[in-house]
Design an enzyme around this catalytic site. Structure first.
Site, short mmCIF file in Angstrom:
data_model
loop_
_atom_site.label_atom_id
_atom_site.label_comp_id
_atom_site.label_asym_id
_atom_site.label_seq_id
_atom_site.Cartn_x
_atom_site.Cartn_y
_atom_site.Cartn_z
N GLY A 191 6.32 -3.98 4.97
CA GLY A 191 7.78 -3.84 5.06
C GLY A 191 8.52 -4.79 4.15
O GLY A 191 9.70 -5.07 4.35
N ASP A 210 15.69 -0.72 -1.01
CA ASP A 210 14.58 -1.54 -1.52
C ASP A 210 14.64 -1.66 -3.03
O ASP A 210 14.56 -2.76 -3.60
CB ASP A 210 13.23 -0.92 -1.11
N HIS A 242 17.97 0.65 8.62
CA HIS A 242 18.06 2.11 8.68
C HIS A 242 19.50 2.61 8.50
O HIS A 242 19.86 3.66 9.04
CB HIS A 242 17.43 2.65 9.98
N SER A 273 -5.40 -2.20 -11.27
CA SER A 273 -4.73 -3.22 -10.46
C SER A 273 -5.77 -4.28 -10.11
O SER A 273 -6.93 -3.95 -9.89
CB SER A 273 -4.19 -2.58 -9.19
N SER A 291 6.52 -3.69 -1.21
CA SER A 291 5.53 -3.75 -2.28
C SER A 291 5.63 -2.48 -3.13
O SER A 291 5.45 -2.52 -4.35
CB SER A 291 4.12 -3.94 -1.72
N GLY A 323 2.10 -3.07 2.44
CA GLY A 323 2.46 -2.25 3.61
C GLY A 323 3.05 -3.06 4.74
O GLY A 323 2.92 -2.69 5.90
#
Ligand code: GLA
Length: 387
Positions: A123, A171, A34, A67, A126, A121
């Site tokens: 972390g 990310d 963070h 997908s 993705s 999902g």
């Protein structure tokens, strides 16, 4: 690769052009939680898990995206305005397409088929992986000449403006700039970065998934950003700053009572000290001091838990259980928090014991089954060419 290409033909028709295939990894952040949206330091590395995209042009002006992971399909007319579709996975590629259009790129009719093996999902980015693979593939196929930093910024904007998640740049940067056996030490304010060798020798990075649903994670994340911005406003009355990371620890200590609210002070405290821990961790890594690196990981976790309050019981149990296993030097939550994964530095010969003991005790304490992955720092986004 061959299965993906075969599926591409099955879905879009045998006569569809032979697709090009690109790959973008996920990432794990080793320390610097963070801090990115506070202009601070982070130390992620890209991992071997990621997203493959097979992509080919069509003869009409339709974009069809499928997908192999999700049933939802999109079929749109590229000349009509692009809109967000509920909370569907396609918003990540659609957001990137919209950003390309915003930069004056004329899109063409295309078939896209995605397949990913990053736990969703959890972390491990993705979403950034899907964004970056789309940006990279569009850039290649349409000959746009964007460089890696442009694609990183486009992907971040897609997530901020189209998807509505106010994420920082870490990310997308790790997914775009990652290199084999290296961690990316990034200054999120200037975007200067250094590739630090991940010489872990007898140790490995083990990712443990809590398998806890990350409820309200996006809204809580956006709330943390606002709290940090308010702290900057409070401090700026005394010391004009653009972001929290401009303050040294000493300076912060001398003016921290200008932050009127106790919660805001805790948030700022985390950011300032986490930046220092990240710089210290890089020094430790370069000096082969893995013991020190591990201690900093634990400290980072406790600060994210107590001051930034983005952990949860499941993550805390994993870190607590990891700390009891011989051969573990460090462990912390990674990513946005409120669920998702931890990353631990574990002696190779202790990995089996780590998985057994942590897995068993985690189940007893939470009723959930943990999943374990050994992370290797892999290459960033790229095209996969036929051998
Ligand atoms: C998420 C965000 C990143 C970063 C991390 C926390 O992964 O997407 O930008 O803020 O949380 O370090």
């Amino acid at each position: 690769m061959s299965k993906l290409k075969q599926e591409f033909k099955n879905i879009f028709g045998q006569s569809a052009d032979e697709p090009r295939v690109c790959f973008a990894p996920g990432r794990v952040n080793l320390i610097g939680g963070h801090t990115d949206y506070n202009g601070g330091y982070v130390l992620p590395c890209s991992i071997q898990y990621g997203t493959l995209l097979a992509i080919g042009f069509r003869n009409d002006n339709k974009v069809k995206a499928h997908s192999l992971n999700f049933p939802f399909i999109v079929e749109i007319d590229i000349d009509k305005p692009l809109h967000k579709i509920g909370n569907e996975w396609v918003n990540f590629p659609l957001g990137v397409m919209k950003e390309f259009q915003g930069k004056g790129v004329r899109l063409k009719g295309m078939n896209l088929l995605f397949y990913g093996d990053i736990p969703n999902g959890a972390g491990l980015s993705s979403s950034a992986s899907v964004e970056m693979v789309t940006a990279y593939a569009l850039n290649k196929l349409l000959g746009c000449n964007f460089d890696t930093i442009d694609m990183i910024k486009i992907s971040q904007l897609a997530e901020n403006d189209f998807v509505g998640m106010n994420c920082g740049i870490m990310d997308q940067f790790a997914v775009g700039a990652g290199k084999k056996d290296k961690a990316v030490f990034l200054n999120c304010d200037t975007l200067d970065y250094d590739l630090v060798p991940l010489a872990l020798k007898a140790y490995s990075l083990v990712i443990t998934n809590t398998n806890k649903r990350r409820e309200l994670a996006d809204s809580k994340y956006n709330e943390r950003r606002t709290e940090c911005e308010t702290a900057v406003e409070n401090l700026s009355a005394t010391e004009p700053i653009r972001n929290l990371s401009e303050l040294t620890m000493e300076k912060f200590e001398s003016i921290k009572n200008k932050i009127t609210d106790i919660v805001g002070r805790k948030r700022a405290n985390h950011v300032i000290y986490e930046n220092q821990r990240t710089m210290d961790a890089v020094k430790a890594l370069k000096g082969n001091d893995l013991n020190k690196f591990g201690k900093l990981m634990f400290q980072s976790h406790y600060s994210l838990k107590d001051d930034f309050e983005v952990s949860c019981d499941e993550l805390d149990v994993l870190v607590d259980e990891a700390s009891k296993v011989k051969g573990v030097l460090g462990s912390r939550m990674t990513g946005g928090g409120f669920g998702g994964c931890t990353v631990s530095l574990v002696k190779k010969e202790s990995i089996q014991e780590f998985e057994e003991t942590v897995g068993k005790n985690y189940f007893e304490r939470t009723g959930l089954k943990a999943d374990f992955y050994i992370a290797r720092a892999g290459e960033g986004v790229r095209e996969i060419l036929d051998q």
